[in-house]
Design a protein around this motif. Sequence first.
Motif, PDB file in Angstrom:
ATOM      1  N   LEU A  46       3.505   0.711  -0.974  1.00  0.00           N
ATOM      2  CA  LEU A  46       4.888   0.987  -0.589  1.00  0.00           C
ATOM      3  C   LEU A  46       5.310   0.147   0.606  1.00  0.00           C
ATOM      4  CD1 LEU A  46       5.012   4.872  -0.916  1.00  0.00           C
ATOM      5  CD2 LEU A  46       5.945   3.187  -2.501  1.00  0.00           C
ATOM      6  N   GLU A  47       4.417   0.051   1.579  1.00  0.00           N
ATOM      7  CA  GLU A  47       4.734  -0.739   2.775  1.00  0.00           C
ATOM      8  C   GLU A  47       4.924  -2.209   2.424  1.00  0.00           C
ATOM      9  OE1 GLU A  47       2.759  -1.841   7.129  1.00  0.00           O
ATOM     10  OE2 GLU A  47       1.923  -0.221   5.901  1.00  0.00           O
ATOM     11  N   GLU A  48       4.098  -2.711   1.507  1.00  0.00           N
ATOM     12  CA  GLU A  48       4.203  -4.109   1.098  1.00  0.00           C
ATOM     13  C   GLU A  48       5.523  -4.379   0.400  1.00  0.00           C
ATOM     14  OE1 GLU A  48       2.654  -8.082   0.447  1.00  0.00           O
ATOM     15  OE2 GLU A  48       2.177  -6.441   1.817  1.00  0.00           O
ATOM     16  N   GLN A  49       5.931  -3.458  -0.481  1.00  0.00           N
ATOM     17  CA  GLN A  49       7.190  -3.655  -1.187  1.00  0.00           C
ATOM     18  C   GLN A  49       8.379  -3.579  -0.225  1.00  0.00           C
ATOM     19  OE1 GLN A  49       6.920  -4.695  -4.303  1.00  0.00           O
ATOM     20  NE2 GLN A  49       4.734  -4.413  -3.897  1.00  0.00           N
ATOM     21  N   ALA A  50       8.312  -2.652   0.714  1.00  0.00           N
ATOM     22  CA  ALA A  50       9.412  -2.508   1.673  1.00  0.00           C
ATOM     23  C   ALA A  50       9.512  -3.730   2.573  1.00  0.00           C
ATOM     24  CB  ALA A  50       9.194  -1.261   2.521  1.00  0.00           C
ATOM     25  N   ARG A  51       8.374  -4.355   2.875  1.00  0.00           N
ATOM     26  CA  ARG A  51       8.387  -5.501   3.778  1.00  0.00           C
ATOM     27  C   ARG A  51       8.888  -6.765   3.078  1.00  0.00           C
ATOM     28  NH1 ARG A  51       3.554  -5.268   5.144  1.00  0.00           N
ATOM     29  NH2 ARG A  51       2.644  -6.889   3.851  1.00  0.00           N
TER      30      ARG A  51
END
Length: 458
Positions: free
Chosen positions: A418-423
Amino acid sequence: MESPRIASVKQKGLIFCLSAFLIAPLLGVLSPATAAPPLIQQRAATAQQPPARAKLNALRITGSRKFPEENIAALTGLRLGDMIGKEEIQAAADRLARLGTFQNVRYRFTGREESVDVEITLEDSPTVPVMFDNFPLFSDGELTQALKDAAGLFDGTAPENGTILDTMTEALQQLLEKRGVEATVERTLLAGPGEMNMIQRFQMVGVAGLKVSAVQFGDALAAESRRLAEPQRDLIGKPYSRFVAAVFANEQVRPLYLEKGFLRVQFGPAQARFTGDPRRPLPETVTLVLPITPGPAYRWGGATWSGNAVFPADTLNQFLGFAADETVNGMKIIAGWERVRSEYGRRGYLDAVVEPQAIYDDAAPRVRYAVKIAEGPQYRMGQLTITGLSLTAERMIIAAWRIPAGEVFDRVYFEDFLEEQARKKKAFGEYVVHFKLVGPMLRTNPDKKTVDVFLDFQ
């Protein structure tokens, strides 16, 4: 022969039940302002009925563990020797129930000839701490005494609702008026800073000129810390407020002490020290003094574990990362418990509960922890559902997901994904996925021991 009568009043809904009073024409259910349920207990009247109104011979108050009997009795409106009937007894019960201080009020009475004995049994309601937010012109003693004089029942706490709060607010308002302070007292039920739960905050509004000119710490560690110099600007030049000071202490000062092993550091209510021109009717600025009691700096005394089967105790201790007799960095221990939870989540134990209980030895000084773990079931990957994207983007997200159905679910991977997609907001070569945020949800099925993942791209 005496004939006891029983009645009860419950706050929140105000359920009233009343038996026969003193004479036959008054037998039955009292009709208060709110509807009453049917009579739940009634005993036969005496052979020779007393008159409809009788002299109050005795009044007994029982059940409260917080307030003296005489203080409660003074709020009933009943006085020994008064001629009373069922209306007066009901009104006394209503009055206590509406205060908010008591969550349950029960009463019974016994008639004998032309007198009546009344007994009121009650339970204390849960209460929250009271905070006097911005009353620097008054001492805590003055404020406390004003509430005791007006409300009769004040021990530093207050219920979340009830008429006693109105009485307390009015008492503080009158105190301001006597001192010539043109301001309005308001109260707010809100979450307290840090580990506090709810509090009742009383504050003055509409008063100007009381700004914080400087911050003074009550301990050398904070006073000499350079890292607090910049955060102090959140207080200086702003209106004096104990609530704001408590938030500052919890978020900025407490970590400084936890890192040094002062795990039980205590911060007292902020105090105001007046500055400015003393010839003016009101001071222009105040110095905010923050009392600090560091307590001992604790060393590591180890941890004992129970309920753990997935990880042996040695592995769990490694997750914490403390050596014997090491000064306990409080921020590190907080991160350590999160590390243990994350390691369980990494292995599919999404319901795992880790409950550390600190056991302090102030003489050593040393702290050890008794840790209870409820691991719960191990979950495996179920379905992945994606919404909010085009069919092409959806296929690319699914292709990027690395936990196949039936494999042990890894919560750490899920959070990193999730963090990777948001970044990146795009992750698939030249193809751009446009979205503002991802609304994730995990739905566990304890019977099948699977977890379905829902990703809503918005």
